[in-house]
Design an enzyme around this catalytic site. Structure first.
Site, mmCIF file in Angstrom:
data_model
loop_
_atom_site.group_PDB
_atom_site.id
_atom_site.type_symbol
_atom_site.label_atom_id
_atom_site.label_comp_id
_atom_site.label_asym_id
_atom_site.label_seq_id
_atom_site.Cartn_x
_atom_site.Cartn_y
_atom_site.Cartn_z
ATOM 1 N N HIS A 92 0.813 -1.219 0.000
ATOM 2 C CA HIS A 92 0.000 0.000 0.000
ATOM 3 C C HIS A 92 0.844 1.266 0.000
ATOM 4 O O HIS A 92 1.962 1.288 0.525
ATOM 5 C CB HIS A 92 -0.995 0.008 1.168
ATOM 6 N N ASP A 94 -0.579 4.394 0.891
ATOM 7 C CA ASP A 94 -1.031 5.383 1.875
ATOM 8 C C ASP A 94 -0.194 5.237 3.151
ATOM 9 O O ASP A 94 0.392 4.182 3.401
ATOM 10 C CB ASP A 94 -2.533 5.227 2.187
ATOM 11 N N ASP A 123 6.608 1.254 5.952
ATOM 12 C CA ASP A 123 5.160 0.951 5.929
ATOM 13 C C ASP A 123 4.449 1.877 4.965
ATOM 14 O O ASP A 123 3.993 2.935 5.370
ATOM 15 C CB ASP A 123 4.601 1.077 7.342
ATOM 16 N N GLU A 157 -4.975 1.283 3.233
ATOM 17 C CA GLU A 157 -4.740 0.240 4.248
ATOM 18 C C GLU A 157 -4.864 0.796 5.653
ATOM 19 O O GLU A 157 -5.352 0.137 6.556
ATOM 20 C CB GLU A 157 -3.354 -0.382 4.045
ATOM 21 N N GLU A 158 -4.414 2.033 5.834
ATOM 22 C CA GLU A 158 -4.359 2.602 7.186
ATOM 23 C C GLU A 158 -5.732 3.044 7.695
ATOM 24 O O GLU A 158 -5.874 3.384 8.859
ATOM 25 C CB GLU A 158 -3.387 3.793 7.227
ATOM 26 N N ASP A 181 3.521 -6.396 4.113
ATOM 27 C CA ASP A 181 3.076 -5.357 5.045
ATOM 28 C C ASP A 181 2.916 -5.964 6.437
ATOM 29 O O ASP A 181 1.998 -5.628 7.176
ATOM 30 C CB ASP A 181 1.743 -4.765 4.543
ATOM 31 N N HIS A 448 5.104 3.939 12.032
ATOM 32 C CA HIS A 448 4.025 4.791 12.554
ATOM 33 C C HIS A 448 4.511 5.862 13.544
ATOM 34 O O HIS A 448 3.701 6.563 14.129
ATOM 35 C CB HIS A 448 2.904 3.969 13.231
HETATM 36 ZN ZN LIG Z 1 1.108 -1.034 6.415
#
Ligand SMILES: [Zn+2]
Length: 476
Positions: A92, A94, A123, A157-158, A181, A448
């Site tokens: 992904h 995003d 990520d 995805e997030e 992921d 994150h």
């Molecule tokens: Zn991810």
């Protein structure tokens, strides 16, 4: 691979090594888009930066010679041929917003000490780039594939994977799917999840808050997100001495988490815990259940206190397996159920609380939710909303999983074993899908958080692992 297998592999890996600088450059370009979810517009369901990032990535794939397709800004694909894909690789583009604490601009890739820093580096833009170059290497080296491979680039995805929901209304799921992921070696089991929202009314006995001398809890708040162990909580109580609170906290061995101070004739009680993801609550310290445990010990006799005492019995501080709720299921493959009381709000006679439960893969939502609801009802709390998903499970013995594990073993020299997690990955709703990389065991990458990075050696290693996986699943 057989026959000139070995030579192929050596040449292939040499080629991937030669692409190191190009990989860094492509990843840096993708990082320059702050592709977190924003206001939608036509053809850009998740906002402009997400849209532009997808367009850019598909342009790179097209330049590599792949057949690309844009699914109205929800997702994009890059394939070797027009055939139905045997293998889908799902990454992904995003990201989560940058948050605070960055050493440098999160959307300008910075290279230092062999690491590439930037939001999305691990990520999941880095892994997406590794897949792009794995496919490019196979194509440029002219290694034949028997079946088609398709990179699926998602963009949501997030925030709930609405991208995949849309994509799968247009396309069939590939026969096999992996997502880079998650973690190596292979994640094949993801626990089921229940998010429960409960409310209750308590008859207020206090008329003149905040000046009342009656012994009661006037306010209680803790936690912010449903999928995390709450880090902080506080309550405002009336008619209680500071020394009483301190004594209760001390008796429970929780005093170091507590701060108590007088505000007028009220007392404010603050609790500081340790946050953790709801799928691994044992590594946190729940501020809400600590506060409830102490409040329950204070002598009061109104409806509110009765409900708090019931909660203290159902969610004892330190218990993370739902035993007191009667839902402590476990199985050999995925371990124990986890249960977190993550958010609580009580004010003006109304309780609102949220909990997050992850249950083992051999059970169903129906094995947990009715019992949870029953226990809460007995304590006077009513379920007003819930979100639930069944567990995801792929056999560790399947040829597909065994091929991925063999790639891991060959490339790392370590034993490749499947792992079960409490969280859900990008393939949670895709039958037969597993996570394969891109995080190595014990890796530090600030996912994150501030200063997210990918180790450039690992970026290249990932490309080699994905290339080998493609050849194992779709090659000669
Ligand atoms: Zn991810």
């Amino acid at each position: 691979m057989k026959g000139n297998d070995k030579m192929n592999k050596t040449e292939l890996f040499k080629y991937i090594d030669s692409q190191r600088d190009n990989m860094v450059s492509t990843l840096s370009q993708l990082i320059s888009y702050p592709s977190y979810q924003c206001e939608p517009y036509d053809g850009a369901p998740f906002g402009k930066a997400v849209r532009d990032c997808l367009t850019h990535a598909l342009g790179v794939c097209r330049d590599f010679g792949f057949i690309t397709k844009d699914f109205d800004g929800y997702a994009g694909t890059a394939s070797f041929t027009d055939d139905e894909p045997e293998l889908g690789i799902l990454a992904h583009l995003d990201v989560v917003p940058e948050g605070t604490g960055w050493t440098s601009d999160p959307y300008t890739a910075r290279i230092s000490d062999g690491k590439l820093f930037g939001r999305g580096a691990i990520d999941d833009k880095g892994p997406a780039v590794a897949v792009m170059y794995a496919m490019k290497a196979i194509k440029d080296m002219g290694i034949p594939l028997k079946k088609n491979v398709r990179l699926i680039l998602g963009t949501n995805e997030e925030n709930g994977s609405a991208d995949l929901e849309y994509y799968f209304t247009k396309e069939n799921p590939p026969k096999y799917t992996f997502t880079p992921d998650g973690n190596y070696p292979v994640i094949n089991i993801e626990k089921g999840m229940i998010r429960g929202y409960f409310k209750a009314e308590a008859k207020p006995t206090v008329s003149e808050y905040p000046d009342s001398s009656e012994r009661t809890v006037a306010e209680l708040h803790g936690g912010a997100t449903i999928n995390a162990v709450p880090e902080s909580a506080y309550a405002v109580v009336t008619g209680i001495d500071e020394s009483e609170v301190v004594k209760c906290a001390e008796e429970l061995g929780l005093l170091d988490m507590f701060t108590v101070k007088s505000i007028g004739r009220c007392l404010r009680i603050d609790v500081k815990g340790v946050s953790a993801h709801a799928s691994t609550p044992e590594s946190g310290k729940n501020a809400v259940t600590a506060l409830i445990a102490v409040l329950a010990k204070l002598k009061m006799n109104d409806d509110c206190h009765k409900k708090i005492s019931s909660l203290a019995e159902l969610f004892p501080y330190g218990e993370t397996n739902g035993k007191s709720l009667g839902i402590n299921l476990n199985d050999k493959e995925s371990g124990e159920l986890t249960c977190v009381l993550s958010v609580i709000d009580y004010e003006a006679g109304s309780f609102d609380l949220k909990c997050d439960i992850r249950f083992p893969a051999s059970f169903k939502v129906e094995d947990v939710l009715p019992k949870l609801t029953e226990s809460m009802n007995k304590a006077g709390f009513e379920l007003y909303n819930n979100m639930a998903s069944q567990a995801h499970c792929v056999s560790a013995d399947s040829p597909f999983v065994q091929k991925l594990l063999s790639v891991y073993e060959e490339m790392t020299g370590e034993k490749g074993e499947c792992i079960a997690i409490g969280g859900g990955t990008y393939v949670h709703e895709i039958e037969g899908g597993v996570a394969f990389g891109a995080e190595f065991i014990g890796e530090d990458n600030h996912m994150h958080s501030a200063d997210e990075f990918i180790d450039i050696d690992k970026l290249v290693l990932n490309a080699k692992m994905f290339a080998l996986a493609i050849l194992r699943v779709c090659g000669e």
